[in-house]
Scaffold this motif. Structure first.
Motif, PDB file in Angstrom:
ATOM      1  N   TRP A  32      14.778   4.501   8.682  1.00 21.50           N
ATOM      2  CA  TRP A  32      14.800   3.411   7.701  1.00 21.50           C
ATOM      3  C   TRP A  32      16.241   3.094   7.304  1.00 21.50           C
ATOM      4  O   TRP A  32      16.603   1.928   7.139  1.00 21.50           O
ATOM      5  N   PHE A  45       6.430  -1.265   5.384  1.00 25.62           N
ATOM      6  CA  PHE A  45       6.891  -2.122   4.290  1.00 25.62           C
ATOM      7  C   PHE A  45       6.118  -1.797   3.005  1.00 25.62           C
ATOM      8  O   PHE A  45       6.720  -1.630   1.936  1.00 25.62           O
ATOM      9  N   TYR A  46       4.822  -1.697   3.117  1.00 22.50           N
ATOM     10  CA  TYR A  46       3.954  -1.372   1.978  1.00 22.50           C
ATOM     11  C   TYR A  46       4.358  -0.016   1.393  1.00 22.50           C
ATOM     12  O   TYR A  46       4.570   0.125   0.179  1.00 22.50           O
ATOM     13  N   GLY A  53       7.133   1.575   1.835  1.00 24.73           N
ATOM     14  CA  GLY A  53       8.500   1.508   1.319  1.00 24.73           C
ATOM     15  C   GLY A  53       8.532   0.997  -0.110  1.00 24.73           C
ATOM     16  O   GLY A  53       9.294   1.500  -0.945  1.00 24.73           O
ATOM     17  N   LEU A  54       7.701   0.001  -0.413  1.00 26.15           N
ATOM     18  CA  LEU A  54       7.612  -0.496  -1.791  1.00 26.15           C
ATOM     19  C   LEU A  54       7.060   0.578  -2.723  1.00 26.15           C
ATOM     20  O   LEU A  54       7.544   0.744  -3.848  1.00 26.15           O
ATOM     21  N   LEU A  62      18.013  -0.514   7.749  1.00 26.03           N
ATOM     22  CA  LEU A  62      18.475  -1.283   6.579  1.00 26.03           C
ATOM     23  C   LEU A  62      19.993  -1.470   6.533  1.00 26.03           C
ATOM     24  O   LEU A  62      20.487  -2.329   5.802  1.00 26.03           O
ATOM     25  N   CYS A  82       4.999  -1.583  11.163  1.00 28.55           N
ATOM     26  CA  CYS A  82       5.986  -2.227  10.286  1.00 28.55           C
ATOM     27  C   CYS A  82       5.346  -2.692   8.974  1.00 28.55           C
ATOM     28  O   CYS A  82       5.944  -2.551   7.903  1.00 28.55           O
ATOM     29  N   ALA A  83       4.139  -3.243   9.056  1.00 27.62           N
ATOM     30  CA  ALA A  83       3.447  -3.691   7.845  1.00 27.62           C
ATOM     31  C   ALA A  83       3.158  -2.513   6.927  1.00 27.62           C
ATOM     32  O   ALA A  83       3.394  -2.581   5.711  1.00 27.62           O
ATOM     33  N   TRP A  85       3.638  -3.936  15.088  1.00 27.20           N
ATOM     34  CA  TRP A  85       3.567  -4.818  13.918  1.00 27.20           C
ATOM     35  C   TRP A  85       2.742  -4.166  12.802  1.00 27.20           C
ATOM     36  O   TRP A  85       3.063  -4.343  11.626  1.00 27.20           O
TER      37      TRP A  85
END
Length: 169
Positions: free
Chosen positions: A104, A15-16, A18-19, A108, A11-12, A8
């Motif tokens: 990724w 995500f960060y 990835g942005l 996606l 993944c967090a 987890w």
């Protein structure tokens, strides 16, 4: 003392990051468009993909070879290192980044195939199913590995570790 990074947290941080990568790619596209318009060049899709790959490699590669942390990883107290505990070299970072992008992309794909223009294409359901199976296998692989190494870690000889909180006082 470090321990394997929980999924987890990975993944967090992903995500960060990835942005952040998306933002870098948007700036890179603006620069590409301005330069092409000033010079009068047509768009070369292969060159654009290579350029965006290198922009991402610059971000991740520099972060991983200079301290082992991207901004997202720093926020979640994660660090990437070689399996022997040493810092990453550029070749390690490039391999890890390339495999990470592939992972990724697989992750996606099922969501992208919900877009009506893509969902109506031949074999969309088969591709979606294959991507979901590959994603499940990658997650299972990570969960079953004693050091929680994801595919990009195993293939590049790296691991992601969870750092203890910094002591104060």
């Amino acid at each position: 003392m470090t321990s394997p990074a929980p999924i987890w947290r990975r993944c967090a941080a992903a995500f960060y990051d990835g942005l952040l990568l998306l933002g870098l790619w948007m700036v890179a596209l603006v620069v590409d468009t301005i330069v092409r318009d000033l010079v009068g060049l047509d768009r070369n899709w292969a060159a654009l993909r290579a350029y965006l790959f290198l922009v991402g490699l610059g971000f991740f590669g520099w972060s991983w070879t200079h301290g082992g942390q991207t901004l997202g990883m720093r926020s979640w107290r994660l660090r990437v290192q070689r399996s022997d505990g040493a810092p990453l070299r550029w070749l390690d970072a490039a391999l890890r980044y390339a495999v990470m992008l592939l992972c990724w992309g697989v992750a996606l794909t099922p969501a992208l195939l919900q877009v009506p223009q893509l969902a109506s294409r031949p074999h969309a359901a088969t591709i979606r199913a294959a991507a979901l199976i590959a994603l499940a296998m990658g997650l299972l692989w990570t969960l079953l590995d004693a050091r929680r190494r994801a595919p990009q870690d195993r293939l590049s000889g790296t691991e992601l570790v969870w750092l203890p909180p910094a002591r104060t006082g």
